[in-house]
Write an enzyme that holds these catalytic residues in place. Structure first.
Site, PDB file in Angstrom:
ATOM      1  N   TYR A  33       0.696  -1.108  -0.094  1.00 26.19           N
ATOM      2  CA  TYR A  33       0.111  -0.164  -0.015  1.00 26.19           C
ATOM      3  C   TYR A  33       0.869   1.143  -0.177  1.00 26.19           C
ATOM      4  O   TYR A  33       2.052   1.237   0.330  1.00 26.19           O
ATOM      5  CB  TYR A  33      -0.929  -0.051   1.137  1.00 26.19           C
ATOM      6  N   LYS A 149       6.634  -1.905   1.782  1.00 29.02           N
ATOM      7  CA  LYS A 149       5.365  -1.346   2.413  1.00 29.02           C
ATOM      8  C   LYS A 149       4.196  -2.206   2.180  1.00 29.02           C
ATOM      9  O   LYS A 149       3.206  -2.080   1.530  1.00 29.02           O
ATOM     10  CB  LYS A 149       5.120   0.043   1.946  1.00 29.02           C
ATOM     11  N   GLU A 182      11.528   2.694  14.335  1.00 24.70           N
ATOM     12  CA  GLU A 182      10.557   3.548  13.742  1.00 24.70           C
ATOM     13  C   GLU A 182       9.117   3.432  14.728  1.00 24.70           C
ATOM     14  O   GLU A 182       9.323   2.425  15.439  1.00 24.70           O
ATOM     15  CB  GLU A 182      10.539   3.304  12.384  1.00 24.70           C
ATOM     16  N   LEU A 207      11.068   1.249   7.438  1.00 27.74           N
ATOM     17  CA  LEU A 207      10.361   1.948   6.018  1.00 27.74           C
ATOM     18  C   LEU A 207      10.927   3.004   5.566  1.00 27.74           C
ATOM     19  O   LEU A 207      11.455   3.874   6.380  1.00 27.74           O
ATOM     20  CB  LEU A 207       8.899   2.150   6.138  1.00 27.74           C
TER      21      LEU A 207
END
Ligand code: PDD
Length: 285
Positions: A33, A149, A182, A207
């Site tokens: 996505y 992702k 993250e 990411l």
């Protein structure tokens, strides 16, 4: 106003917008996505998001279901049909519909694509940014390929819920060495006492956020010093500032980590300035 979604070649009213029960996204989270910011009726950093989308698809050997030019048309059309001025575009591509079997489906199975767009509370987000948010830390229990992702987001879902349960807006994942990787849906940053901006290198452990990439340009333009290196939870507790980045939140000041106020407990000047200047460096189409 009724919402419209693009589903496999058609613009459908919300109530009719559905995918098949044997879609591999539904059964195996076998898909990817993207989320793009919409600001002032323009899509922010669309080219970079499309490039990352292509990379995610390539890594998982899912075919791009349409040309990048056609995809750009669909994204703009979704924005227009839903009258989105300030908000997000969500785009998802899965390996398509096939009889349930873990291995890849037969060659020629068409990937599924869905694109939606919606307004966000622009003024509300600005108010939140003016106050700053709290984050909590949680162990990073994700797989090694979080650079893709993928819609496979169960650890992120649980982390976000853990944050909410503790009165925070985001969870920061921490690796086995005690370093922050993250956020559950954002990249993590600190500013050291001597003014250096620190974020983890974009290896396979995080990411590579588009906001992160553009912000690195903004940091250089403001004459700030950047260090791409891991930072520990202890260092974050003692930092002068902290913030996070994502397409939907841009630059969001962090004022509390677990039970520790960051700096003086208010949004820092670096984060505030970077938020204000971000769109000078981003592309709008
Ligand atoms: N999240 N890291 C993770 C795990 C993310 O899910 C995201 C984005 C980011 C920041 O990437 P970018 O700057 O390209 O938005 C980092 C999106 C917004 C989401 O899941 O809604």
């Amino acid at each position: 106003m009724s919402r419209i979604a693009y589903v496999n070649g058609r613009y459908l009213p919300w109530a009719k917008a559905s995918v098949h029960i044997e879609d591999r996204g539904y059964q195996f989270s076998d898909g990817v996505y993207e989320v793009c910011e919409v600001r002032g009726g323009r899509i922010i950093d669309e080219r970079r998001h499309t490039t990352r989308l292509r990379r995610s698809l390539d890594e998982l050997r899912i075919a791009m279901p349409m040309s990048e030019a056609a995809l750009a048309v669909v994204m703009h059309e979704c924005m227009r049909r839903n009258r989105v001025r300030n908000g997000i575009i969500y785009l998802q591509i899965t390996r398509g519909v096939a009889r349930r079997d873990h291995g890849f489906p037969p060659a020629g199975t068409r990937p599924s694509i869905v694109v939606t767009a919606r307004n966000l509370d622009f003024a509300g987000n600005e108010r939140i940014a003016a106050e700053g948010i709290a984050v909590v830390t949680v162990p990073d229990n994700r797989w090694e390929r979080v650079d893709i992702k993928s819609v496979s987001l169960l650890p992120n879902v649980l982390a976000k819920e853990a944050a909410r349960a503790r009165g925070a807006k985001e969870a920061w994942f921490v690796d086995r060495d005690g370093h922050v990787t993250e956020g559950s849906s954002s990249n993590a940053w600190i500013v050291t006492m001597d003014g250096k901006v620190v974020t983890r290198p974009a290896d396979h452990g995080i990411l590579r956020g588009i906001t992160r990439t553009v912000l690195i340009e903004a940091i250089a333009a403001q004459g700030l010093k950047l260090e791409e290196r891991p930072f520990s939870v202890a260092e974050a507790y003692g930092a002068r500032e902290a913030f996070l980045t994502s397409a939907s939140q841009v630059v969001m000041p962090v004022v509390r980590i677990d039970d520790h106020p960051v700096g003086n407990g208010a949004p820092g000047s670096v984060a505030t300035a970077l938020r204000a200047r971000y769109h000078d460096h981003a592309e709008a189409t």
